[in-house]
Design a protein around this motif. Structure first.
Motif, PDB file in Angstrom:
ATOM      1  N   LYS A   3       0.852  -1.184   0.000  1.00 22.87           N
ATOM      2  CA  LYS A   3       0.000   0.000   0.000  1.00 22.87           C
ATOM      3  C   LYS A   3       0.884   1.228   0.000  1.00 22.87           C
ATOM      4  CE  LYS A   3      -4.074   2.050   0.445  1.00 22.87           C
ATOM      5  NZ  LYS A   3      -5.097   2.001  -0.608  1.00 22.87           N
ATOM      6  N   THR A   5       0.427   5.213  -0.049  1.00 22.77           N
ATOM      7  CA  THR A   5      -0.621   6.207   0.197  1.00 22.77           C
ATOM      8  C   THR A   5      -0.073   7.609   0.020  1.00 22.77           C
ATOM      9  OG1 THR A   5      -1.668   4.725   1.804  1.00 22.77           O
ATOM     10  CG2 THR A   5      -2.309   7.036   1.865  1.00 22.77           C
ATOM     11  N   SER A   7      -1.018  11.598   0.405  1.00 29.47           N
ATOM     12  CA  SER A   7      -1.881  12.275   1.377  1.00 29.47           C
ATOM     13  C   SER A   7      -3.072  12.974   0.731  1.00 29.47           C
ATOM     14  CB  SER A   7      -1.062  13.280   2.185  1.00 29.47           C
ATOM     15  OG  SER A   7      -0.368  14.159   1.313  1.00 29.47           O
ATOM     16  N   CYS A  23       4.026  10.969   1.055  1.00 29.54           N
ATOM     17  CA  CYS A  23       3.845   9.605   0.567  1.00 29.54           C
ATOM     18  C   CYS A  23       4.289   8.642   1.653  1.00 29.54           C
ATOM     19  CB  CYS A  23       4.670   9.385  -0.701  1.00 29.54           C
ATOM     20  SG  CYS A  23       4.622   7.706  -1.338  1.00 29.54           S
ATOM     21  N   GLY A 109       1.363   4.869  -5.788  1.00 28.63           N
ATOM     22  CA  GLY A 109       0.202   5.435  -5.122  1.00 28.63           C
ATOM     23  C   GLY A 109      -0.833   5.903  -6.133  1.00 28.63           C
TER      24      GLY A 109
ATOM     25  N   GLN B  44      -4.355   4.637 -10.372  1.00 29.55           N
ATOM     26  CA  GLN B  44      -3.253   3.902  -9.765  1.00 29.55           C
ATOM     27  C   GLN B  44      -2.544   3.066 -10.809  1.00 29.55           C
ATOM     28  OE1 GLN B  44      -3.946   0.793  -6.738  1.00 29.55           O
ATOM     29  NE2 GLN B  44      -2.423   1.877  -5.516  1.00 29.55           N
TER      30      GLN B  44
END
Lengths: 117, 116
Positions: A3, A5, A7, A23, A109, B44
């Motif tokens: 994962k 991510t 922000s 990140c 991401g 993505q």
């Protein structure tokens, strides 16, 4: 699953502002990358980091800096935002390649669409 | 420096048909990796398939396969039995492994639309 991510999905800032894009990855990856994606130009590497407090310039580092204080977090900083930095920014992470015959894929991401007004 | 060229900006294919996306690259290295990444409208980026240059056999992942021509420096992606979910932007990418700091060089991408 890995994962990564970022922000913010969307961000609007003004010219001259200092902008932080964050990140975070949850798989203990050593390598982290920041790209910008522009139509007709593909993805271009801004900066990458292969360890905490380590950073290397990519192909287009001008106007950007980065910070890697913790292994899981890689921040992209626009010191004084300009309109030509309006773009999609993508963060990625990967394990390091231990030999010339190994390969670790990069995991991305969702991206941050940044608009500078 | 390595370069990756995707000369077709857009392609369209009918559902259930086969489509081939082209990619060429330039390098003086003998060992390297090639990738196809997919970026759906949700944005993505995900890895579709990868090929090691030292392997002669073309990589295959379900409906996705590559035609790797090392001498011609060509790396095309074939999508068989196209599905609506294949609609996305596809990027070809090159990596020259150099220890822990391997970087990807991307092409400009191609937008693929699958028609129902």
């Amino acid at each position: 699953d890995v994962k990564v991510t970022q922000s913010s999905r969307y961000l609007v800032k003004r010219t001259g502002e200092k902008v932080f894009l964050e990140c975070v990855q949850d798989m203990d990856h050593e390598n982290m990358f920041w790209y910008r994606q522009d139509p007709g130009l593909g993805l271009r590497l801004i900066y990458f980091s292969y360890d905490v407090k380590m950073k290397e310039k990519g192909d287009i580092p001008e106007g950007y800096s980065v910070s890697r204080e913790k292994k899981e977090r890689f921040s992209l900083i626009l010191e004084s935002a300009s309109t030509n930095q309006t773009s999609m920014y993508l963060c990625a992470s990967s394990l390091p390649d231990r030999t010339r015959y190994s390969n670790q894929p990069q995991h991305f991401g969702d991206g941050t669409r940044l608009s500078i007004l | 420096a390595q370069t990756v060229t995707q000369s077709q900006p857009e392609m369209s294919v009918q559902e259930a048909e086969t489509v081939t996306l082209s990619c060429t690259y330039d390098t003086s290295e003998s060992n390297y990796y090639l990738f196809w990444y997919k970026q759906p409208p949700s944005r993505q980026m995900i890895l579709v398939i990868r090929q090691e240059a030292y392997k002669q056999q073309n990589a295959t992942e379900n409906r996705f396969s590559v035609n790797f021509q090392k001498a011609a420096k060509s790396f095309s992606l074939k999508i068989s039995d196209s599905q609506l979910g294949d609609t996305a932007m596809y990027f070809c990418a090159f990596m020259n492994p150099s220890g822990a700091n391997s970087k990807l060089t991307f092409g400009k991408g191609i937008t693929l639309s699958v028609r129902p």
